[in-house]
Write a protein that holds these residues in place. Structure first.
Motif, PDB file in Angstrom:
ATOM      1  N   THR A  91      50.654  31.351  38.133  1.00  0.00           N
ATOM      2  CA  THR A  91      51.377  31.247  36.866  1.00  0.00           C
ATOM      3  C   THR A  91      51.241  32.499  36.013  1.00  0.00           C
ATOM      4  OG1 THR A  91      50.885  28.873  36.879  1.00  0.00           O
ATOM      5  CG2 THR A  91      51.727  29.811  34.827  1.00  0.00           C
ATOM      6  N   ILE A  92      50.004  32.933  35.767  1.00  0.00           N
ATOM      7  CA  ILE A  92      49.768  34.102  34.910  1.00  0.00           C
ATOM      8  C   ILE A  92      49.137  35.250  35.696  1.00  0.00           C
ATOM      9  CG2 ILE A  92      48.649  34.946  32.807  1.00  0.00           C
ATOM     10  CD1 ILE A  92      48.742  32.079  31.743  1.00  0.00           C
ATOM     11  N   LEU A  94      46.274  48.836  49.084  1.00  0.00           N
ATOM     12  CA  LEU A  94      45.714  48.481  47.788  1.00  0.00           C
ATOM     13  C   LEU A  94      45.322  47.013  47.758  1.00  0.00           C
ATOM     14  CD1 LEU A  94      45.281  49.692  44.896  1.00  0.00           C
ATOM     15  CD2 LEU A  94      47.550  48.797  44.321  1.00  0.00           C
ATOM     16  N   ALA A  95      44.079  46.742  47.324  1.00  0.00           N
ATOM     17  CA  ALA A  95      43.611  45.364  47.173  1.00  0.00           C
ATOM     18  C   ALA A  95      43.196  45.148  45.727  1.00  0.00           C
ATOM     19  CB  ALA A  95      42.430  45.094  48.103  1.00  0.00           C
ATOM     20  N   GLY A  96      43.552  43.991  45.187  1.00  0.00           N
ATOM     21  CA  GLY A  96      43.215  43.747  43.792  1.00  0.00           C
ATOM     22  C   GLY A  96      43.059  42.278  43.479  1.00  0.00           C
ATOM     23  N   VAL A  97      42.390  42.009  42.351  1.00  0.00           N
ATOM     24  CA  VAL A  97      42.134  40.643  41.902  1.00  0.00           C
ATOM     25  C   VAL A  97      42.390  40.573  40.404  1.00  0.00           C
ATOM     26  CG1 VAL A  97      40.352  38.895  41.554  1.00  0.00           C
ATOM     27  CG2 VAL A  97      40.437  40.158  43.692  1.00  0.00           C
ATOM     28  N   VAL A  98      43.018  39.493  39.968  1.00  0.00           N
ATOM     29  CA  VAL A  98      43.245  39.247  38.543  1.00  0.00           C
ATOM     30  C   VAL A  98      42.667  37.881  38.201  1.00  0.00           C
ATOM     31  CG1 VAL A  98      44.952  38.978  36.709  1.00  0.00           C
ATOM     32  CG2 VAL A  98      45.323  40.662  38.529  1.00  0.00           C
ATOM     33  N   TRP A  99      41.902  37.839  37.122  1.00  0.00           N
ATOM     34  CA  TRP A  99      41.342  36.579  36.613  1.00  0.00           C
ATOM     35  C   TRP A  99      41.853  36.329  35.215  1.00  0.00           C
ATOM     36  CZ3 TRP A  99      38.350  36.702  32.135  1.00  0.00           C
ATOM     37  CH2 TRP A  99      37.825  35.468  31.703  1.00  0.00           C
ATOM     38  N   VAL A 100      42.112  35.052  34.897  1.00  0.00           N
ATOM     39  CA  VAL A 100      42.477  34.651  33.539  1.00  0.00           C
ATOM     40  C   VAL A 100      41.665  33.418  33.183  1.00  0.00           C
ATOM     41  CG1 VAL A 100      44.319  33.822  32.019  1.00  0.00           C
ATOM     42  CG2 VAL A 100      44.810  35.608  33.699  1.00  0.00           C
ATOM     43  N   ALA A 126      49.748  46.065  32.600  1.00  0.00           N
ATOM     44  CA  ALA A 126      50.067  44.774  33.219  1.00  0.00           C
ATOM     45  C   ALA A 126      49.174  43.665  32.671  1.00  0.00           C
ATOM     46  CB  ALA A 126      49.925  44.877  34.735  1.00  0.00           C
ATOM     47  N   VAL A 127      47.887  43.972  32.507  1.00  0.00           N
ATOM     48  CA  VAL A 127      46.944  42.991  31.957  1.00  0.00           C
ATOM     49  C   VAL A 127      47.354  42.615  30.536  1.00  0.00           C
ATOM     50  CG1 VAL A 127      44.570  42.677  31.167  1.00  0.00           C
ATOM     51  CG2 VAL A 127      45.016  43.593  33.449  1.00  0.00           C
ATOM     52  N   ASN A 128      47.664  43.619  29.720  1.00  0.00           N
ATOM     53  CA  ASN A 128      48.052  43.352  28.339  1.00  0.00           C
ATOM     54  C   ASN A 128      49.392  42.629  28.251  1.00  0.00           C
ATOM     55  OD1 ASN A 128      45.735  44.638  27.552  1.00  0.00           O
ATOM     56  ND2 ASN A 128      46.734  46.496  26.855  1.00  0.00           N
ATOM     57  N   ASP A 129      50.306  42.924  29.173  1.00  0.00           N
ATOM     58  CA  ASP A 129      51.580  42.212  29.197  1.00  0.00           C
ATOM     59  C   ASP A 129      51.375  40.743  29.541  1.00  0.00           C
ATOM     60  OD1 ASP A 129      52.921  44.529  28.570  1.00  0.00           O
ATOM     61  OD2 ASP A 129      53.610  44.927  30.618  1.00  0.00           O
ATOM     62  N   GLY A 130      50.445  40.478  30.449  1.00  0.00           N
ATOM     63  CA  GLY A 130      50.225  39.100  30.883  1.00  0.00           C
ATOM     64  C   GLY A 130      49.477  38.273  29.871  1.00  0.00           C
ATOM     65  N   ASN A 177      39.594  28.346  35.078  1.00  0.00           N
ATOM     66  CA  ASN A 177      39.724  29.726  35.540  1.00  0.00           C
ATOM     67  C   ASN A 177      40.851  29.767  36.564  1.00  0.00           C
ATOM     68  OD1 ASN A 177      37.087  31.171  34.509  1.00  0.00           O
ATOM     69  ND2 ASN A 177      36.401  29.220  35.372  1.00  0.00           N
ATOM     70  N   VAL A 178      41.731  30.738  36.443  1.00  0.00           N
ATOM     71  CA  VAL A 178      42.787  30.901  37.442  1.00  0.00           C
ATOM     72  C   VAL A 178      42.757  32.344  37.951  1.00  0.00           C
ATOM     73  CG1 VAL A 178      44.289  29.046  36.654  1.00  0.00           C
ATOM     74  CG2 VAL A 178      44.462  31.292  35.583  1.00  0.00           C
ATOM     75  N   TRP A 179      43.014  32.500  39.261  1.00  0.00           N
ATOM     76  CA  TRP A 179      42.866  33.791  39.925  1.00  0.00           C
ATOM     77  C   TRP A 179      44.081  34.101  40.788  1.00  0.00           C
ATOM     78  CZ3 TRP A 179      37.888  36.469  40.431  1.00  0.00           C
ATOM     79  CH2 TRP A 179      36.819  35.832  39.791  1.00  0.00           C
ATOM     80  N   PHE A 180      44.243  35.378  41.035  1.00  0.00           N
ATOM     81  CA  PHE A 180      45.185  35.812  42.050  1.00  0.00           C
ATOM     82  C   PHE A 180      44.556  37.009  42.748  1.00  0.00           C
ATOM     83  CE2 PHE A 180      48.919  37.698  43.984  1.00  0.00           C
ATOM     84  CZ  PHE A 180      49.645  36.579  44.387  1.00  0.00           C
ATOM     85  N   ALA A 181      44.306  36.853  44.055  1.00  0.00           N
ATOM     86  CA  ALA A 181      43.711  37.916  44.865  1.00  0.00           C
ATOM     87  C   ALA A 181      44.685  38.259  45.971  1.00  0.00           C
ATOM     88  CB  ALA A 181      42.377  37.465  45.448  1.00  0.00           C
TER      89      ALA A 181
END
Length: 822
Positions: A677-678, A645-651, A353-357, A635-639
């Motif tokens: 967005t991402i 399941l809990a997760g966080v993504v940073w770009v 998922a990270v590599n796809d994004g 920096n953009v985030w999605f938590a």
């Protein structure tokens, strides 16, 4: 006649040769004891040799070998090996019999019939070497075992001179070394059986290519265990021991086959194998099935960054040793097996998922961490780079964006609006509601004195200016709406009604600290405490994804915070369990506070800033989410989280301060970038795919809007957490965290439901903020009622008079209405 100087130089050699002669004369005694009797030799020079031998140390000391530690996934499959020497120690019966025969045949065919020292070999060597040449031959397997152990001891202690001395062959030093080996070999054979010595020899031997011991050699060259080696394989490995570099089958296959056949010939000669078996073995190809083990986490694939984090946990946590050196040695030499929390299914899905994004190989970076609510187990840790010390190439780095600088990460990342739930939780803890209305202008410009920290008005010469990033507003709105739409100005309005130190305390109780130390503006001391200023609520502190994932997992677990943990269990080389770092799970938020936070964040997913994210991927699962966007989308985030399941993504960019707006990502130019967005789609692909792959049930959150679950009760007062059944200290902590004062009654009440000493009753279930709640402890169960008298025969026709009716012993319990959430 030789000159005096020559005679003087030769005398140490003669004395050592005399010691060899004394040993030879005492040959039959050597295997039975540590001391050579003086009567066993004649002549003054030979007696002097006996004295020399007897004065040598006879204890080999610590024979523990440096052994690789194995790091595994949660299901036990190997992830990586960490070592100073790639070795796995195995027992005698874990080595194929044909391997044992091969090594004995080529190295010491009389091993089981002579003592620690081969007297015939010594005599042969004395004759050969009397002319002044270097010491040749005569070493038994026991002596070779001693020599190799001495080398290992010296290497582990960092003593290069001792390591060189342990293999010295020339002149006086060579004779001295040989004599010392013999003396120690006598001691070894007194303490160990022949089988144990043979296994020890095979475990300590070097097999080139940074491979130590027969088990690691079998795995490296033939991808099998030592117990499963065939005759040709065994002969090849046995032949390597004499000169591992010269007979390295990877580099010199012809030489290794030639040497293998020498071993096979010797086995035939000794009757270990018959002619047909020999013929088949020498005709066999080299047959290598290489299974190279790269050092440490370089071999862990997509889990390499997590593996590096595990290594740093072991090397930094006192649970694994008193000093950094102790911990490092335990990990790299102790042969540990460390089972981690990482789920290989979730890890692979998250990495994809990270590599796809954000495709690897570009300047934009993405990182993601997923944590299990209620346990703190780290289930996945991924980023769109390749773990490598070669940082000259784009996308190759050992820097782990998910963790703090102390654990291999950078200086930290601004988190934007993903901080807002900590302000929201503090708002709810203070007794306020999701339905409270707050000011929400499109922009704000306030003096610092409008904000309070630790009871003091902030001082500042310039006003604090702020505005909205992900939404626009003017006027006012409820806190529920402000959370769903991430309205900055509304949250600053909330912050002005709170104490910034209280917001800090909430965040830090959920494990959120600064990623690297800085000076605290209140104390002036270096610390990891969050910077306490008006911009805090908008996420200007530098943090890292793993701790944000851990905090959001606490919301999912209804206020129970568990430190994100990477290790499930660890055992030493003998299978003994070791203490591992604890998640230290504790209730840090009142259940109702956590449920209300979840309720607000769910609306962010359904009709707020995340309303266009991941609905198909999540397949109807309930999600609570928060987007985050820092100034100019640097920096953009999605938590977000589900009940499971809990997760966080940073770009963001991998270095420097640079906007993502207009950046080229995955080959196309993007416009304005937000958390949805991402990062949002990455989170949904990873979370939805993982839960589907695990066939996890579609659990639902306990809805904070249901009657009785609001932080505020219908009468406008605050709901008081139920603490009946808790200890006084636990009850007090829970009530104080919810904003109440506590006093404990001196009286006690009997209760059949609550053990003596625990809280049996509380004075209120709703109260104003700051009210005092009185706790009454249990005295235990009441005495049993008096038995009714047995009627006499003359009374059988008449019913006995009943005892007077007594109040139920649990009356004081039943007077209190139980909590709706119990």
């Amino acid at each position: 006649m030789a000159p005096r100087s020559t005679q003087h130089a030769r005398r140490p050699v003669f004395r050592l040769l005399a010691a060899f002669a004394a040993v030879s004369a005492a040959g039959g005694v050597l295997s039975a004891g540590l001391v050579v009797p003086a009567v066993a030799a004649t002549g003054s020079l030979t007696s002097e040799g006996v004295d020399i031998f007897n004065e040598l140390p006879g204890d080999l000391g610590d024979r523990t070998l440096s052994e690789a530690s194995t790091i595994t996934y949660a299901d036990g499959t190997p992830m990586a090996k960490v070592y100073d020497q790639n070795r796995s120690v195995v027992a005698f019966d874990q080595i194929a019999p044909v391997m044992r025969d091969a090594i004995i045949s080529i190295e010491d065919d009389r091993f089981y019939s002579h003592g620690a020292v081969d007297v015939k070999g010594i005599a042969r060597a004395l004759v050969s070497n009397a002319g002044g040449g270097s010491t040749q031959g005569a070493s038994t397997l026991t002596q070779q075992f001693v020599k190799n152990v001495l080398v290992q001891q010296a290497v582990q202690e960092g003593d290069s001179e001792a390591a060189a001395a342990a293999v010295e062959h020339e002149g006086v030093d060579g004779y001295a070394r040989k004599l010392r080996e013999m003396r120690l070999a006598v001691g070894v054979e007194k303490e160990m059986t022949k089988d144990e010595i043979l296994a020890g020899y095979l475990n300590v031997s070097y097999f080139q290519n940074n491979v130590y011991g027969i088990e690691a050699a079998a795995q490296f060259y033939f991808s099998k265990s030592a117990a499963d080696l065939t005759l040709p394989e065994s002969a090849l490995l046995a032949g390597m021991v004499q000169n591992p570099a010269a007979f390295n089958p990877v580099k010199y296959p012809e030489a290794s086959v030639k040497r293998r056949n020498v071993v096979l010939s010797r086995m035939l000669e000794l009757g270990k194998i018959d002619q047909p078996t020999y013929d088949a073995a020498v005709a066999a190809p080299v047959g290598l099935v290489l299974n190279p083990s790269r050092q440490g986490c370089l071999s862990a694939g997509t889990a390499a960054y997590f593996c590096d984090y595990v290594v740093r946990v072991v090397e930094s946590d006192p649970a694994f040793g008193a000093t950094p050196e102790d911990r490092r040695n335990l990990l790299r030499r102790g042969g540990l097996t460390i089972k981690t929390t990482l789920n290989p299914v979730i890890q692979d899905i998250t990495q994809k998922a990270v590599n796809d994004g954000v495709n690897p190989g570009q300047e934009v970076r993405s990182a993601a961490s997923y944590v299990q609510p209620g346990t703190g187990h780290i289930l996945a840790m991924a980023q769109d780079t390749t773990y490598s010390p070669d940082e000259d190439q784009i996308g190759f780095t050992t820097l782990n964006y998910n963790v703090s600088q102390a654990m291999g990460g950078g200086i930290g990342l601004q988190q934007g609006s993903t901080f807002k739930p900590f302000t929201l939780a503090t708002w709810l803890k203070s007794g306020r509601s999701l339905d409270s209305v707050v000011a929400s202008p499109n922009k704000g410009n306030d003096p610092y004195s409008a904000f309070t920290a630790c009871g003091q008005k902030l001082r500042g010469t310039k006003p604090y200016t702020y505005g909205n990033s992900e939404s626009s507003s003017s006027g006012s709105m409820t806190v529920r709406q402000a959370t769903a739409n991430s309205v900055n100005t509304a949250f600053v309005s909330m912050e002005k009604q709170l104490d910034i130190c209280d917001i800090t305390a909430t965040a830090q109780s959920l494990g959120v600290y600064k990623a690297s130390p800085s000076k605290n503006f209140l104390t002036g001391e270096e610390s990891l405490d969050l910077d306490q200023n008006p911009s805090m609520t908008l996420g200007t502190n530098l943090v890292y994804p793993l701790e944000i994932a851990g905090a959001y997992a606490a919301f999912a677990a209804e206020g129970t915070f568990c430190k994100p943990t990477a290790i499930l269990e660890a055992v030493d080389t003998n299978g003994n369990p070791l203490q591992v770092p604890s998640a230290d799970c504790k209730q840090v938020l009142d259940v109702n506070v956590a449920r209300n936070v979840t309720e607000a964040l769910r609306q962010g997913w359904t009709n707020g800033t995340a309303r266009r994210v991941g609905k198909s991927e999540m397949n109807g699962r309930q999600v609570a989410s928060k987007t985050g966007t820092t100034q100019d989308s640097q920096n953009v985030w999605f938590a977000a989280y589900t009940p499971r399941l809990a997760g966080v993504v940073w770009v963001g960019h991998h270095q420097g301060v640079k906007s993502l707006n207009g950046a080229r990502i995955n080959g196309r130019r993007v416009g304005k970038v937000y958390g949805a967005t991402i990062p949002g789609p990455i989170w949904a692909e990873a979370a939805g795919g993982s839960l589907a792959a695990l066939n996890a049930p579609k659990l639902t959150f306990t809805d904070g809007t249901n009657d009785g679950l609001r932080t505020t009760a219908p009468n406008g007062k605050l709901r008081v957490p139920s603490v009946v059944g808790r200890s006084v200290s636990s009850a007090t902590a829970a009530l104080e965290a919810a904003g109440f004062n506590v006093q404990v009654s001196r009286s006690r009440v009997s209760s059949t439901r609550v053990d003596a000493g625990l809280v049996a009753a509380q004075s209120a279930r709703t109260a104003a903020a700051g009210a005092t709640i009185t706790l009454t402890r249990s005295s235990g169960a009441p005495p049993a009622p008096r038995p009714t008298a047995t009627p006499t025969p003359t009374q059988t026709s008449q019913a006995p008079s009943p005892e007077p009716t007594q109040e139920s012993p649990d009356a004081q319990d039943t007077q209190e209405t139980p909590d709706d959430d119990e």
